[in-house]
Design a protein around this motif. Structure first.
Motif, PDB file in Angstrom:
ATOM      1  N   LEU A 165       0.814  -1.218   0.000  1.00 54.34           N
ATOM      2  CA  LEU A 165       0.000   0.000   0.000  1.00 54.34           C
ATOM      3  C   LEU A 165       0.848   1.270   0.000  1.00 54.34           C
ATOM      4  O   LEU A 165       0.324   2.358  -0.248  1.00 54.34           O
ATOM      5  N   ASN A 168       0.355   4.303  -2.418  1.00 53.74           N
ATOM      6  CA  ASN A 168      -1.015   4.381  -2.922  1.00 53.74           C
ATOM      7  C   ASN A 168      -1.722   5.531  -2.203  1.00 53.74           C
ATOM      8  O   ASN A 168      -2.496   5.328  -1.264  1.00 53.74           O
ATOM      9  N   TRP A 171      -5.511   5.530  -1.499  1.00 52.80           N
ATOM     10  CA  TRP A 171      -5.925   4.646  -0.407  1.00 52.80           C
ATOM     11  C   TRP A 171      -5.742   5.332   0.938  1.00 52.80           C
ATOM     12  O   TRP A 171      -6.599   5.236   1.822  1.00 52.80           O
ATOM     13  N   TYR A 172      -4.631   6.029   1.114  1.00 55.38           N
ATOM     14  CA  TYR A 172      -4.392   6.735   2.374  1.00 55.38           C
ATOM     15  C   TYR A 172      -5.445   7.832   2.599  1.00 55.38           C
ATOM     16  O   TYR A 172      -5.907   8.051   3.722  1.00 55.38           O
ATOM     17  N   GLN A 283     -14.081   4.471  -3.797  1.00 53.23           N
ATOM     18  CA  GLN A 283     -13.353   3.508  -2.973  1.00 53.23           C
ATOM     19  C   GLN A 283     -12.789   2.375  -3.830  1.00 53.23           C
ATOM     20  O   GLN A 283     -11.656   1.941  -3.642  1.00 53.23           O
ATOM     21  N   SER A 286      -9.570   3.274  -5.947  1.00 54.34           N
ATOM     22  CA  SER A 286      -8.248   3.261  -5.317  1.00 54.34           C
ATOM     23  C   SER A 286      -7.593   1.890  -5.442  1.00 54.34           C
ATOM     24  O   SER A 286      -6.365   1.784  -5.472  1.00 54.34           O
ATOM     25  N   VAL A 287      -8.414   0.830  -5.517  1.00 54.66           N
ATOM     26  CA  VAL A 287      -7.874  -0.517  -5.751  1.00 54.66           C
ATOM     27  C   VAL A 287      -7.282  -0.591  -7.161  1.00 54.66           C
ATOM     28  O   VAL A 287      -6.192  -1.124  -7.357  1.00 54.66           O
ATOM     29  N   GLY A 290      -3.915   1.036  -7.420  1.00 53.43           N
ATOM     30  CA  GLY A 290      -2.811   0.214  -6.935  1.00 53.43           C
ATOM     31  C   GLY A 290      -2.319  -0.763  -7.981  1.00 53.43           C
ATOM     32  O   GLY A 290      -1.126  -1.093  -8.029  1.00 53.43           O
TER      33      GLY A 290
END
Length: 304
Positions: A165, A168, A171-172, A283, A286-287, A290
């Motif tokens: 992570l 990323n 994500w944070y 949400q 963000s995956v 990555g």
């Protein structure tokens, strides 16, 4: 902490139904049973009742995590199309507001009707109905969803997961934002009960306020897919947040003025409707980030 552990469990799940979907089936019955037990009052004395309340409430919270986290984690597996994700997230939020409205409207009438002059019995039988309906809906969800996007099935340790992570940034941002967004939302909605009861001295308006909080956001949620086609999701989220804050400020300035409080509550609820819908769509993005980011992809390959 329970949410993070559930996320790790989902990541390690390998079944013919996918990673997230099985928990709609396996988690439904524990969630329903613990929901009923939480509202059951055994005759075991004050201390026993307190211990029983703690155990059943914590059990219900864990069971809720078991079915709620998969509801969010399954989205990237349903489709790769960003607009479709927005529509799916919007549909989820619309029905969640409808469910919240139904519970708000039906709870006390059911308690009075089923309780036979006993609130304890009334709440118990009301929760039996809600729990059975909830279990049925999870079974329907399990039967009708399909994880069509096959993600890479790679075994990684917890340490490797968190290491991957690094870098990323989206994500944070989401990890921090969920604390402020939902924390602020719950504090705001919870405080309205006490505000109207003890400061405004109008407890008779609680039904109206509950209706605004649960119904008005549906309007904002309905227009979210249309707005998402015309602007970046990030910008839409920021605008919706600004609308929410504006509504809160109007309520703060209004003091005990009923008209101002209602107008502020409506504006804030509209912003919340848009914000919640676009949040769950972002949400999943963000995956994807990555997997897309070359540096993160290289890090993942190095970890393996």
């Amino acid at each position: 902490m329970a949410d993070a552990i559930m996320g790790i469990i989902i990541d390690k799940t390998r079944t013919r139904w996918g990673k997230s979907r099985p928990y709609f089936l396996f988690g439904a019955i524990p969630f329903g049973i613990l929901g009923i037990l939480t509202f059951y009052v055994p005759d075991i004395g004050p201390v026993g009742k307190l211990i029983y309340a703690y155990i059943t409430y914590m059990g219900l919270s864990l069971a809720y995590t078991m079915v709620n986290i998969p509801m969010a984690s399954i989205l990237p597996s349903l489709t790769r199309d960003g607009q479709e994700r927005t529509v799916l997230a919007t549909t989820r939020i619309i029905f969640s507001f409808i469910g919240a409205t139904a519970v708000s409207v039906l709870t006390m009438p059911l308690v009075r009707m089923l309780g036979n002059r006993s609130q304890a019995h009334g709440f118990f039988w009301t929760m039996v109905i809600f729990s059975v309906v909830g279990m049925m809906l999870f079974f329907v969800t399990f039967k009708n969803v399909e994880e069509k996007v096959k993600l890479r099935q790679e075994k990684v340790t917890v340490a490797q997961t968190f290491s991957a992570l690094k870098g990323n940034t989206p994500w944070y941002i989401f990890a921090a934002n969920i604390i402020f967004m939902f924390g602020g939302m719950f504090f705001h909605q919870g405080s309205l009960i006490y505000y109207f009861t003890y400061y405004v001295n109008r407890p008779d308006l609680l039904g109206l306020v509950a209706g605004i909080v649960s119904l008005i956001p549906i309007i904002g949620t309905f227009v979210t897919p249309m707005l998402a086609r015309r602007m970046y999701k990030r910008n839409l989220f920021q605008i919706a947040s600004a609308v929410t804050v504006t509504g809160m400020l109007i309520m703060l300035i209004s003091g005990t003025n009923i008209f101002g409080l209602i107008v502020g509550a409506i504006i804030s609820a509209l912003g919340n409707g848009v914000r919640a819908a676009i949040y769950f769509s972002m949400q999943a993005d963000s995956v994807d980030y990555g997997e897309w980011n070359p540096a993160l992809a290289q890090r993942a390959l190095f970890l393996h």
